[in-house]
Design a protein around this motif. Structure first.
Motif, PDB file in Angstrom:
ATOM      1  N   ALA A  68      -4.787  -7.960  36.351  1.00  0.00           N
ATOM      2  CA  ALA A  68      -3.926  -8.792  35.498  1.00  0.00           C
ATOM      3  C   ALA A  68      -3.825  -8.138  34.117  1.00  0.00           C
ATOM      4  O   ALA A  68      -4.838  -7.869  33.472  1.00  0.00           O
ATOM      5  CB  ALA A  68      -4.498 -10.193  35.369  1.00  0.00           C
ATOM      6  N   ALA A  69      -2.609  -7.884  33.678  1.00  0.00           N
ATOM      7  CA  ALA A  69      -2.375  -7.214  32.390  1.00  0.00           C
ATOM      8  C   ALA A  69      -3.009  -7.967  31.225  1.00  0.00           C
ATOM      9  O   ALA A  69      -3.473  -7.354  30.257  1.00  0.00           O
ATOM     10  CB  ALA A  69      -0.883  -7.035  32.146  1.00  0.00           C
ATOM     11  N   GLU A  70      -3.064  -9.294  31.310  1.00  0.00           N
ATOM     12  CA  GLU A  70      -3.634 -10.094  30.222  1.00  0.00           C
ATOM     13  C   GLU A  70      -5.089  -9.709  29.955  1.00  0.00           C
ATOM     14  O   GLU A  70      -5.529  -9.685  28.807  1.00  0.00           O
ATOM     15  CB  GLU A  70      -3.542 -11.594  30.545  1.00  0.00           C
ATOM     16  CG  GLU A  70      -2.141 -12.130  30.612  1.00  0.00           C
ATOM     17  CD  GLU A  70      -1.444 -11.869  31.949  1.00  0.00           C
ATOM     18  OE1 GLU A  70      -2.124 -11.436  32.928  1.00  0.00           O
ATOM     19  OE2 GLU A  70      -0.227 -12.078  32.027  1.00  0.00           O
ATOM     20  N   GLN A  71      -5.832  -9.421  31.015  1.00  0.00           N
ATOM     21  CA  GLN A  71      -7.227  -9.010  30.863  1.00  0.00           C
ATOM     22  C   GLN A  71      -7.311  -7.703  30.067  1.00  0.00           C
ATOM     23  O   GLN A  71      -8.144  -7.563  29.175  1.00  0.00           O
ATOM     24  CB  GLN A  71      -7.890  -8.831  32.238  1.00  0.00           C
ATOM     25  CG  GLN A  71      -7.947 -10.088  33.070  1.00  0.00           C
ATOM     26  CD  GLN A  71      -8.895 -11.122  32.500  1.00  0.00           C
ATOM     27  OE1 GLN A  71      -9.865 -10.809  31.818  1.00  0.00           O
ATOM     28  NE2 GLN A  71      -8.615 -12.375  32.766  1.00  0.00           N
ATOM     29  N   ARG A  72      -6.463  -6.755  30.396  1.00  0.00           N
ATOM     30  CA  ARG A  72      -6.478  -5.461  29.695  1.00  0.00           C
ATOM     31  C   ARG A  72      -6.053  -5.617  28.240  1.00  0.00           C
ATOM     32  O   ARG A  72      -6.636  -4.993  27.352  1.00  0.00           O
ATOM     33  CB  ARG A  72      -5.551  -4.467  30.405  1.00  0.00           C
ATOM     34  CG  ARG A  72      -6.024  -4.101  31.793  1.00  0.00           C
ATOM     35  CD  ARG A  72      -5.265  -2.921  32.378  1.00  0.00           C
ATOM     36  NE  ARG A  72      -3.822  -3.067  32.449  1.00  0.00           N
ATOM     37  CZ  ARG A  72      -3.160  -3.598  33.469  1.00  0.00           C
ATOM     38  NH1 ARG A  72      -3.824  -4.086  34.505  1.00  0.00           N
ATOM     39  NH2 ARG A  72      -1.846  -3.649  33.460  1.00  0.00           N
ATOM     40  N   LEU A  73      -5.052  -6.441  27.996  1.00  0.00           N
ATOM     41  CA  LEU A  73      -4.551  -6.608  26.630  1.00  0.00           C
ATOM     42  C   LEU A  73      -5.611  -7.184  25.698  1.00  0.00           C
ATOM     43  O   LEU A  73      -5.833  -6.650  24.610  1.00  0.00           O
ATOM     44  CB  LEU A  73      -3.304  -7.503  26.628  1.00  0.00           C
ATOM     45  CG  LEU A  73      -2.051  -6.888  27.240  1.00  0.00           C
ATOM     46  CD1 LEU A  73      -0.961  -7.944  27.398  1.00  0.00           C
ATOM     47  CD2 LEU A  73      -1.551  -5.716  26.411  1.00  0.00           C
ATOM     48  N   VAL A  74      -6.275  -8.268  26.108  1.00  0.00           N
ATOM     49  CA  VAL A  74      -7.243  -8.894  25.202  1.00  0.00           C
ATOM     50  C   VAL A  74      -8.516  -8.070  25.060  1.00  0.00           C
ATOM     51  O   VAL A  74      -9.181  -8.128  24.030  1.00  0.00           O
ATOM     52  CB  VAL A  74      -7.589 -10.354  25.585  1.00  0.00           C
ATOM     53  CG1 VAL A  74      -6.345 -11.223  25.578  1.00  0.00           C
ATOM     54  CG2 VAL A  74      -8.313 -10.443  26.898  1.00  0.00           C
ATOM     55  N   SER A  75      -8.847  -7.279  26.085  1.00  0.00           N
ATOM     56  CA  SER A  75     -10.091  -6.506  26.004  1.00  0.00           C
ATOM     57  C   SER A  75      -9.914  -5.165  25.314  1.00  0.00           C
ATOM     58  O   SER A  75     -10.897  -4.535  24.946  1.00  0.00           O
ATOM     59  CB  SER A  75     -10.697  -6.303  27.400  1.00  0.00           C
ATOM     60  OG  SER A  75      -9.871  -5.478  28.181  1.00  0.00           O
ATOM     61  N   SER A  76      -8.673  -4.722  25.120  1.00  0.00           N
ATOM     62  CA  SER A  76      -8.494  -3.401  24.513  1.00  0.00           C
ATOM     63  C   SER A  76      -7.743  -3.396  23.184  1.00  0.00           C
ATOM     64  O   SER A  76      -7.889  -2.455  22.413  1.00  0.00           O
ATOM     65  CB  SER A  76      -7.782  -2.456  25.493  1.00  0.00           C
ATOM     66  OG  SER A  76      -6.496  -2.943  25.807  1.00  0.00           O
ATOM     67  N   LEU A  77      -6.970  -4.426  22.882  1.00  0.00           N
ATOM     68  CA  LEU A  77      -6.172  -4.403  21.649  1.00  0.00           C
ATOM     69  C   LEU A  77      -6.766  -5.199  20.490  1.00  0.00           C
ATOM     70  O   LEU A  77      -6.375  -5.008  19.345  1.00  0.00           O
ATOM     71  CB  LEU A  77      -4.742  -4.899  21.922  1.00  0.00           C
ATOM     72  CG  LEU A  77      -3.908  -4.027  22.856  1.00  0.00           C
ATOM     73  CD1 LEU A  77      -2.519  -4.628  23.045  1.00  0.00           C
ATOM     74  CD2 LEU A  77      -3.806  -2.602  22.345  1.00  0.00           C
ATOM     75  N   SER A  78      -7.682  -6.087  20.767  1.00  0.00           N
ATOM     76  CA  SER A  78      -8.272  -6.902  19.695  1.00  0.00           C
ATOM     77  C   SER A  78      -9.312  -6.104  18.909  1.00  0.00           C
ATOM     78  O   SER A  78      -9.785  -5.067  19.356  1.00  0.00           O
ATOM     79  CB  SER A  78      -8.931  -8.152  20.300  1.00  0.00           C
ATOM     80  OG  SER A  78      -9.938  -7.761  21.212  1.00  0.00           O
ATOM     81  N   THR A  79      -9.678  -6.615  17.760  1.00  0.00           N
ATOM     82  CA  THR A  79     -10.708  -5.980  16.935  1.00  0.00           C
ATOM     83  C   THR A  79     -12.105  -6.292  17.473  1.00  0.00           C
ATOM     84  O   THR A  79     -12.983  -5.440  17.476  1.00  0.00           O
ATOM     85  CB  THR A  79     -10.595  -6.476  15.473  1.00  0.00           C
ATOM     86  OG1 THR A  79      -9.270  -6.208  15.010  1.00  0.00           O
ATOM     87  CG2 THR A  79     -11.587  -5.768  14.577  1.00  0.00           C
ATOM     88  N   ILE A  80     -12.288  -7.527  17.930  1.00  0.00           N
ATOM     89  CA  ILE A  80     -13.565  -7.960  18.502  1.00  0.00           C
ATOM     90  C   ILE A  80     -13.301  -8.442  19.916  1.00  0.00           C
ATOM     91  O   ILE A  80     -12.544  -9.402  20.119  1.00  0.00           O
ATOM     92  CB  ILE A  80     -14.205  -9.094  17.665  1.00  0.00           C
ATOM     93  CG1 ILE A  80     -14.453  -8.635  16.231  1.00  0.00           C
ATOM     94  CG2 ILE A  80     -15.495  -9.577  18.330  1.00  0.00           C
ATOM     95  CD1 ILE A  80     -14.903  -9.756  15.292  1.00  0.00           C
TER      96      ILE A  80
END
Length: 183
Positions: A104-116
């Motif tokens: 799921a793309a959402e998993q990759r987005l939140v785990s790689s683009l956020s600061t924390i």
């Protein structure tokens, strides 16, 4: 025993590791942690939470009422998020590595683009090593497996280490016994 080994290895690569018996205690700590760290409803301050089983049975209306906490994951929101929250399936005790089916793309987005990156982890999902993981992963069910060991780091040719260039500056791992997983 495997939890302690994982914790030692993960903290050795600058991850922060916490453990809770129940989801409600973990959630209370998470909200307090993010608020203490400056969560707000503005870019570079909000939290983006990807869909996961941790949220099953939670009062979403109450959670959506918390200033700065969002659940509608898009690339644009993820790029502006201070906190990205996702759930992992497995943890490798021998290396302190988290493993996630990130189909799921959402998993990759939140785990790689956020600061924390805040990684929620079922305590029962701790495995001893890579061979144990490979015996459980079915390629037909997992188009994209992500392995995360500590916060993002890179070094140039002169060995100058930089944190957070290609991903989150901080990795906060929250183990929850109640989430189950394989034992």
């Amino acid at each position: 025993m495997m939890y302690e080994q994982f914790k030692t290895r993960a903290e050795g690569v600058s991850a922060e590791v916490y453990r809770f018996a129940a989801k409600d205690a973990a959630l209370a700590w998470l909200i307090e942690f993010m608020q203490r760290e400056g969560m707000a409803d503005t870019p570079q301050a909000y939290a983006l939470w990807a869909e996961c089983s941790f949220l099953d049975g939670m009062d979403r209306t109450a959670l959506e009422g918390i200033a700065g906490l969002k659940f509608d994951v898009t690339r644009e929101l993820a790029a502006e998020a201070r906190f990205g929250i996702s759930q992992m399936e497995w943890a490798l005790a021998d290396t302190g590595t988290l493993v996630q089916n990130s189909t799921a793309a959402e998993q990759r987005l939140v785990s790689s683009l956020s600061t924390i990156h805040i990684a929620l982890m079922p305590t029962g999902g701790i495995l001893p090593d890579m061979p144990a993981l490979l015996s459980r992963v079915n390629p037909r069910d997992s188009a994209y497996i992500a392995m995360i060991t500590g916060p993002s780091r890179t070094a140039d040719i002169e060995r100058v280490l930089t944190i957070g260039v290609h991903g989150p500056e901080r990795l906060v791992i929250v183990f929850v016994d109640e989430l189950g997983g394989e034992v």
